[in-house]
Design a protein around this motif. Structure first.
Motif, PDB file in Angstrom:
ATOM      1  N   PRO A   6      -5.581   3.677  -4.372  1.00 38.11           N
ATOM      2  CA  PRO A   6      -5.190   4.909  -5.066  1.00 38.11           C
ATOM      3  C   PRO A   6      -5.905   5.141  -6.388  1.00 38.11           C
ATOM      4  O   PRO A   6      -5.865   6.250  -6.928  1.00 38.11           O
ATOM      5  CB  PRO A   6      -3.682   4.731  -5.285  1.00 38.11           C
ATOM      6  CG  PRO A   6      -3.404   3.294  -5.100  1.00 38.11           C
ATOM      7  CD  PRO A   6      -4.443   2.757  -4.182  1.00 38.11           C
ATOM      8  N   GLU A  30      -7.992   6.441   0.410  1.00 37.89           N
ATOM      9  CA  GLU A  30      -7.173   6.748  -0.762  1.00 37.89           C
ATOM     10  C   GLU A  30      -5.862   5.973  -0.742  1.00 37.89           C
ATOM     11  O   GLU A  30      -5.371   5.530  -1.790  1.00 37.89           O
ATOM     12  CB  GLU A  30      -6.895   8.257  -0.814  1.00 37.89           C
ATOM     13  CG  GLU A  30      -8.109   9.075  -1.210  1.00 37.89           C
ATOM     14  CD  GLU A  30      -7.936  10.556  -0.960  1.00 37.89           C
ATOM     15  OE1 GLU A  30      -8.742  11.339  -1.502  1.00 37.89           O
ATOM     16  OE2 GLU A  30      -7.002  10.940  -0.206  1.00 37.89           O
ATOM     17  N   LYS A  31      -5.287   5.807   0.449  1.00 35.87           N
ATOM     18  CA  LYS A  31      -4.019   5.070   0.553  1.00 35.87           C
ATOM     19  C   LYS A  31      -4.204   3.584   0.267  1.00 35.87           C
ATOM     20  O   LYS A  31      -3.315   2.924  -0.248  1.00 35.87           O
ATOM     21  CB  LYS A  31      -3.400   5.287   1.941  1.00 35.87           C
ATOM     22  CG  LYS A  31      -2.735   6.652   2.082  1.00 35.87           C
ATOM     23  CD  LYS A  31      -2.036   6.828   3.403  1.00 35.87           C
ATOM     24  CE  LYS A  31      -2.979   7.292   4.485  1.00 35.87           C
ATOM     25  NZ  LYS A  31      -2.287   7.746   5.710  1.00 35.87           N
ATOM     26  N   ARG A  32      -5.383   3.069   0.625  1.00 33.23           N
ATOM     27  CA  ARG A  32      -5.662   1.646   0.355  1.00 33.23           C
ATOM     28  C   ARG A  32      -5.986   1.416  -1.119  1.00 33.23           C
ATOM     29  O   ARG A  32      -5.650   0.389  -1.683  1.00 33.23           O
ATOM     30  CB  ARG A  32      -6.821   1.154   1.229  1.00 33.23           C
ATOM     31  CG  ARG A  32      -6.456   0.878   2.677  1.00 33.23           C
ATOM     32  CD  ARG A  32      -7.562   0.101   3.370  1.00 33.23           C
ATOM     33  NE  ARG A  32      -8.852   0.755   3.269  1.00 33.23           N
ATOM     34  CZ  ARG A  32      -9.310   1.649   4.145  1.00 33.23           C
ATOM     35  NH1 ARG A  32      -8.564   1.996   5.183  1.00 33.23           N
ATOM     36  NH2 ARG A  32     -10.504   2.196   3.998  1.00 33.23           N
ATOM     37  N   ILE A  53       1.739  11.392   0.589  1.00 31.81           N
ATOM     38  CA  ILE A  53       1.015  10.196   1.055  1.00 31.81           C
ATOM     39  C   ILE A  53       0.300  10.477   2.369  1.00 31.81           C
ATOM     40  O   ILE A  53      -0.851  10.065   2.571  1.00 31.81           O
ATOM     41  CB  ILE A  53       1.980   8.999   1.204  1.00 31.81           C
ATOM     42  CG1 ILE A  53       2.568   8.623  -0.166  1.00 31.81           C
ATOM     43  CG2 ILE A  53       1.261   7.786   1.812  1.00 31.81           C
ATOM     44  CD1 ILE A  53       3.702   7.617  -0.116  1.00 31.81           C
ATOM     45  N   ARG A  54       0.958  11.217   3.259  1.00 33.85           N
ATOM     46  CA  ARG A  54       0.350  11.531   4.559  1.00 33.85           C
ATOM     47  C   ARG A  54      -0.840  12.490   4.419  1.00 33.85           C
ATOM     48  O   ARG A  54      -1.641  12.620   5.341  1.00 33.85           O
ATOM     49  CB  ARG A  54       1.400  12.140   5.511  1.00 33.85           C
ATOM     50  CG  ARG A  54       2.558  11.199   5.865  1.00 33.85           C
ATOM     51  CD  ARG A  54       2.097   9.958   6.570  1.00 33.85           C
ATOM     52  NE  ARG A  54       3.210   9.082   6.957  1.00 33.85           N
ATOM     53  CZ  ARG A  54       3.196   7.782   6.849  1.00 33.85           C
ATOM     54  NH1 ARG A  54       2.137   7.163   6.318  1.00 33.85           N
ATOM     55  NH2 ARG A  54       4.228   7.050   7.239  1.00 33.85           N
ATOM     56  N   MET A  90      -3.170  12.033   2.232  1.00 27.83           N
ATOM     57  CA  MET A  90      -4.282  11.237   1.702  1.00 27.83           C
ATOM     58  C   MET A  90      -5.138  10.671   2.828  1.00 27.83           C
ATOM     59  O   MET A  90      -4.668  10.509   3.958  1.00 27.83           O
ATOM     60  CB  MET A  90      -3.741  10.075   0.854  1.00 27.83           C
ATOM     61  CG  MET A  90      -2.971  10.505  -0.380  1.00 27.83           C
ATOM     62  SD  MET A  90      -2.242   9.059  -1.226  1.00 27.83           S
ATOM     63  CE  MET A  90      -1.293   9.874  -2.518  1.00 27.83           C
ATOM     64  N   THR A 124       0.835  -1.200   0.000  1.00 31.49           N
ATOM     65  CA  THR A 124       0.000   0.000   0.000  1.00 31.49           C
ATOM     66  C   THR A 124       0.871   1.253   0.000  1.00 31.49           C
ATOM     67  O   THR A 124       2.080   1.187   0.220  1.00 31.49           O
ATOM     68  CB  THR A 124      -0.902   0.027   1.251  1.00 31.49           C
ATOM     69  OG1 THR A 124      -0.055   0.184   2.411  1.00 31.49           O
ATOM     70  CG2 THR A 124      -1.709  -1.251   1.384  1.00 31.49           C
ATOM     71  N   LEU A 125       0.232   2.380  -0.228  1.00 27.96           N
ATOM     72  CA  LEU A 125       0.949   3.652  -0.172  1.00 27.96           C
ATOM     73  C   LEU A 125       1.486   3.920   1.230  1.00 27.96           C
ATOM     74  O   LEU A 125       2.530   4.542   1.400  1.00 27.96           O
ATOM     75  CB  LEU A 125       0.025   4.796  -0.608  1.00 27.96           C
ATOM     76  CG  LEU A 125      -0.130   4.952  -2.132  1.00 27.96           C
ATOM     77  CD1 LEU A 125      -1.378   5.752  -2.474  1.00 27.96           C
ATOM     78  CD2 LEU A 125       1.097   5.605  -2.748  1.00 27.96           C
ATOM     79  N   ASP A 126       0.778   3.428   2.245  1.00 30.19           N
ATOM     80  CA  ASP A 126       1.255   3.551   3.627  1.00 30.19           C
ATOM     81  C   ASP A 126       2.583   2.812   3.804  1.00 30.19           C
ATOM     82  O   ASP A 126       3.505   3.309   4.451  1.00 30.19           O
ATOM     83  CB  ASP A 126       0.220   2.989   4.611  1.00 30.19           C
ATOM     84  CG  ASP A 126      -0.487   4.098   5.381  1.00 30.19           C
ATOM     85  OD1 ASP A 126       0.112   5.186   5.510  1.00 30.19           O
ATOM     86  OD2 ASP A 126      -1.618   3.883   5.838  1.00 30.19           O
TER      87      ASP A 126
END
Length: 446
Positions: free
Chosen positions: A389, A385-387, A378-379, A381, A327-329
């Motif tokens: 994109p 949205e992070k899960r 990213i932070r 979002m 993920t983006l996280d």
């Protein structure tokens, strides 16, 4: 660290490696270049002479000149000679006594107080020791307060005293360490802007009183040739057992690391490689030689990674990589951890053969500021949205850019990079380990 020297030696060696045949004249010419590179890196002249003579004795023999890959053999000889030069009189920190008394000496501004805090952190984290810190620098206005703050930061005990006499403070600290069962007592002594008789007499008296098991000379690597004369003066005053080199990360030459041992006859025991309490490394001759010759230091990289990533985190990330899905996280977390390890260029310096890549990055747009911007995007979002994109369209991109203080094009670029990363991970998953070995990395980038 060693940036200029590494670059010059890499250029010399790349020319040697590409040669199928070497004459004695070729080897001599290369050794002259190595000699110049070492001198320009501020290595002391006696050390350079000894080093070049050692290498020459091995490198001009028939075994080298008639070997199938003479260039590589010469590199190997230089590598081994460098390790031997750095390894002379090597000895780990002596911690067998309870309490072990460590006395830090050096000029004002050399980084003694900061090194005292880092050493306390290292002894607690790496050696599980109970540490007492005490300052006998009663002259510098903020010295005692600085060490007290550092002690609190690293979780060590600090000696609070009303005495203004360095000798009395040293005695009081020693008595407290014995009485309360401390494993190690670290004494931070006063420094001066230049060597004087008063400083040396005080140091001699403290040394004679507490009889330290380790007397470490703290030297700023940026001093270059001056560090050697200062080290010699301290060594003549008190018997030094080792050296702590500070600000090594800011010294592109590296000469002090190579020759301060020759001047003092004492091993370099630690190197300060940053501002954080954890930025103190044990000096390891082979690993330092590897870094100088751009052979990387994978062991140090693993150690740094272990400090930043728990086993649970590593396992979780490995599973996601195996599934080809992150993920983006996850991306932001890894970018932040790389930042804590010193940034992209620092990270690459630990990997064999990547020194040139590191210098290329420093001259390009791919820098640590860009990494911070990516993390900021990213932070900005939402968790959704992070899960996923794919839902980030026009209005969402505009909001994210405004929240992170960047352009919409920066958000677009990040999302594109993330998609490319996911595509690559899916290829790794589909190829499997066998496919990776068979097809090589080129298969990933088709």
């Amino acid at each position: 660290m060693f940036g200029n020297l590494t670059e010059k030696l890499s250029n010399i060696f790349s020319g040697l490696r590409n040669r199928g045949h070497l004459s004695e004249a070729d080897v001599s010419a290369s050794l002259r270049e190595i000699r110049v590179a070492l001198l320009e890196a501020d290595v002391a002249l006696p050390v350079v002479r000894e080093f070049i003579n050692t290498v020459k004795e091995e490198a001009v023999g028939e075994k080298v000149l008639k070997s199938l890959k003479p260039g590589q053999v010469v590199v190997k000889i230089v590598h081994e000679a460098l390790i031997n030069l750095l390894k002379q009189n090597d000895a780990p920190l002596s911690l067998s006594n309870i309490p072990t008394v460590i006395l830090l000496a050096g000029l004002q501004g050399s980084g003694k107080t900061t090194s005292a805090g880092k050493l306390a952190y290292y002894l607690q984290k790496q050696k599980a020791k109970k540490v007492l810190l005490a300052s006998i620098d009663v002259y510098r206005p903020a010295a005692i307060k600085q060490l007290q703050v550092l002690a609190t930061e690293v979780g060590a005990t600090f000696l609070e005293t009303s005495s203004q006499n360095p000798l009395d403070i040293a005695k009081e600290a020693h008595a407290k360490a014995k009485k309360e069962g401390f494993d190690v007592l670290i004494l931070d002594t006063a420094g001066r802007l230049q060597i004087d008789d008063t400083l040396m007499d005080e140091l001699k008296n403290v040394h004679a009183t507490v009889k330290p098991h380790e007397t470490l000379f703290v030297a700023d690597a940026m001093l270059g040739q001056e560090a050697y004369s200062v080290a010699k003066s301290f060594h003549e005053a008190v018997p030094l057992t080792g050296v702590v080199l500070t600000r090594v990360d800011g010294d592109a030459r590296g000469g002090a690391a190579l020759s301060v041992k020759h001047v003092t006859g004492c091993p370099v025991k630690f190197m300060g490689v940053g501002e954080k309490p954890s930025a103190l490394e044990e000096f390891d001759a082979e690993r330092v030689a590897n870094r100088i010759l751009d052979m990387g230091d994978v062991v140090a990289l693993v150690e740094k990674t272990r400090e930043m990533v728990s086993e649970e985190e590593a396992e979780d990330l490995a599973k996601k990589f195996q599934k080809g899905r992150i993920t983006l996280d996850d991306m932001a977390n890894q970018l932040e951890k790389m930042g804590k390890m010193g940034g992209i260029s620092s990270f690459l310096n630990f990997i064999p053969g990547m020194k040139k890549m590191s210098s290329m990055l420093s001259n390009s747009a791919v820098d640590d500021k860009m990494v911070k911007r990516q993390v900021g995007i990213i932070r900005s979002m939402t968790p959704h949205e992070k899960r996923d994109p794919d839902i980030i369209k026009g209005s969402r991109r505009k909001r994210i850019a405004a929240g992170a203080g960047v352009q919409i094009s920066d958000v677009n670029r990040l999302l594109k990079q993330f998609k490319q990363m996911q595509t690559m991970l899916k290829k790794v998953k589909s190829m499997g380990m066998g496919g990776m070995l068979k097809g090589g990395l080129s298969g990933l980038f088709k």
